[in-house]
Design an enzyme around this catalytic site. Structure first.
Site: not given
Ligand SMILES: *Cc1c(COP(=O)(O)O)cnc(C)c1O
Length: 347
Positions: A88-90
Site C-alpha cells: 500500500q505504498s504511497n
C-alpha cells in the site's frame, strides 16, 4: 538565506520537473484548537499544511521529492523507473502516477502479499499501468538489492534504460523537495502574519524530515523546530537516516561546503513511542483520531503515517508539551488511499 539563493549558486541550474500543484494551502484548524484549549488552555494554535493536496492524483509528500529525483533520472537518460515499498505504498503509487504522466515504464517491487482484490494504492498502481512484482516481507528485507539488480539487468536486456529510486525517494535528490517546502511554508506564514514556532509531521523513510529540518535551519535559523514522529523503526534509526540523506545532498550539491551546515549538530527531533504494533498497523486510538479530525475539520488522515503522528502529537498537546509554542503546523503528508484497505477496522 532563501531557497532561491541556494538554487542561484548552481550555474547550470538544478534539474526539476513540474509535477505538483504548489503552493499547497496553509489552513487554521480552529475547532481543533478550541477543543484542545478546553482541556489545556495553554495549547498553541494549530495549523495544517495541506501537502495531501499536492496534486497529480493527491500525491502527498512524495511528489515534491519526485520532481527532483525523476528529473535527475531523465537527465541520465532513464526511460524505465524501478522503485520499492509496501503493497500500500504511497510512494510507489505516486511514482507510478508520475511515470504514466511522463510516459516512462514503471516497475514496483512491493513488499507483502497481493490480495485477491486490489484496493487503495495497489488498485491505482494497476490502473496506472505499473508492472508489479510482489515479494514476501522476509525476502524483501533480506534481498531487495538483489531483486533490484535482477530487474535492472532484465530491463536493460530488453533495450531499456532503467533507473532505481530508493524507498520513499529519500536520498540526496529528494531532499530538495522539502527544502523547497520549508521555504514555501515560511513564505506563507510570513504573508499570513503567523509567527511559526514548530512543524510536526510523520517520518517513514527519513527524507521529508531531512529536507524540512535542514530547510528550517537554513531559512529560519532555529526559530522553527521540526518534530518528526516515526511510524516504524526507532529514533536512532531516523536520526541517522535523515542525516545520511542530508549528507548525500551536501555531497552532491554543496561539496565545497559554501552553506554553513553543522550537520553533526543539526537539530533532528525524532519523536519515538507511537509505532504501536508496527508499520502499517494502527491502534484504536489512531482510528479514533482519523474519525475525530475528519468530522471536526473535514481533514482526513491516513492510518499508516499521518494519523499515527497526529495521535502522538495530540497526546503531547494535551500533556502540555507544546505549551511554550504559539503556532504549530501539522504537515499533512497525504496517504488518503491508504484509508480504504482499513475500512473494516475503522468502525
Ligand atoms: C511516505 C510518507 C510519509 C513519510 O515521509 P518520508 O519522507 O518517507 O519519511 C508521511 N506520510 C505519508 C502519507 C507518506 O506517504
Amino acid at each position: 538565506m532563501h531557497f532561491q539563493q541556494i538554487l542561484d549558486r548552481h550555474a547550470g541550474g538544478i534539474s526539476k520537473l513540474s509535477l505538483a500543484q504548489l503552493p499547497t494551502p496553509l489552513q487554521p484548524l480552529s475547532r481543533l484548537t478550541a477543543q484542545l484549549r478546553s482541556n489545556n488552555p495553554n495549547s498553541p494554535k494549530i495549523w495544517v499544511k495541506r501537502d495531501d493536496l499536492s496534486g497529480q492524483l493527491l500525491s502527498g509528500n512524495k511528489v515534491r521529492k519526485l520532481e527532483y529525483t525523476l528529473a535527475y533520472a531523465l537527465d541520465q537518460g532513464a526511460n524505465a523507473i524501478i522503485t520499492a515499498g509496501g503493497v500500500q505504498s504511497n510512494h510507489c503509487r505516486a511514482t507510478a502516477a508520475a511515470c504514466a504522466q511522463l510516459g516512462l515504464r514503471c516497475d514496483l517491487i512491493l513488499r507483502g502479499e497481493s490480495p485477491a482484490i486490489a484496493d487503495g494504492n495497489l488498485l491505482l498502481d494497476k490502473l496506472l499501468g505499473a508492472h508489479l512484482h510482489t515479494i514476501p516481507p522476509r525476502q524483501y528485507y533480506d534481498q531487495l538489492d538483489n531483486y533490484v539488480a535482477e530487474l535492472q539487468s532484465e530491463l536493460t536486456q530488453q533495450g531499456l534504460s532503467p533507473w532505481y529510486i530508493p524507498v520513499g525517494a529519500s536520498d540526496g535528490y529528494g531532499v530538495w523537495g522539502y527544502l523547497q517546502a520549508a521555504d514555501e511554508l515560511l513564505d506563507q506564514a510570513s504573508i499570513q502574519d503567523i509567527q511559526l514556532d514548530a512543524c510536526v509531521m510523520a517520518t517513514g523513510s527519513g527524507g521529508t524530515a531531512a529536507g524540512l529540518s535542514l530547510g528550517m535551519q537554513l531559512f529560519a535559523g532555529n526559530n522553527v523546530q521540526v518534530f518528526a514522529y516515526n511510524v516504524c523503526d526507532d529514533a536512532r534509526y531516523f536520526e541517522q537516516k535523515s542525516r545520511q540523506d542530508i549528507q548525500a545532498w551536501q555531497a552532491l550539491f554543496d561539496p565545497e561546503h559554501h552553506l554553513e551546515i553543522d550537520l553533526a549538530n543539526l537539530p533532528l527531533h525524532i519523536v519515538d513511542g507511537f509505532v504501536g504494533e508496527g508499520y502499517g498497523k494502527a491502534s484504536r486510538s489512531v482510528y479514533r483520531r482519523i474519525k475525530q479530525l475528519a468530522g471536526l475539520e473535514g481533514v482526513v488522515l491516513d492510518p499508516v503515517y499521518t494519523a499515527k503522528a497526529f495521535d502522538g502529537f495530540s497526546q503531547h498537546l494535551l500533556a502540555g508539551q507544546y505549551d511554550h509554542f504559539e503556532n504549530v503546523v501539522f504537515m499533512h503528508t497525504g496517504g488518503l488511499f491508504g484509508v480504504f484497505p482499513h475500512r473494516e477496522l475503522l468502525f
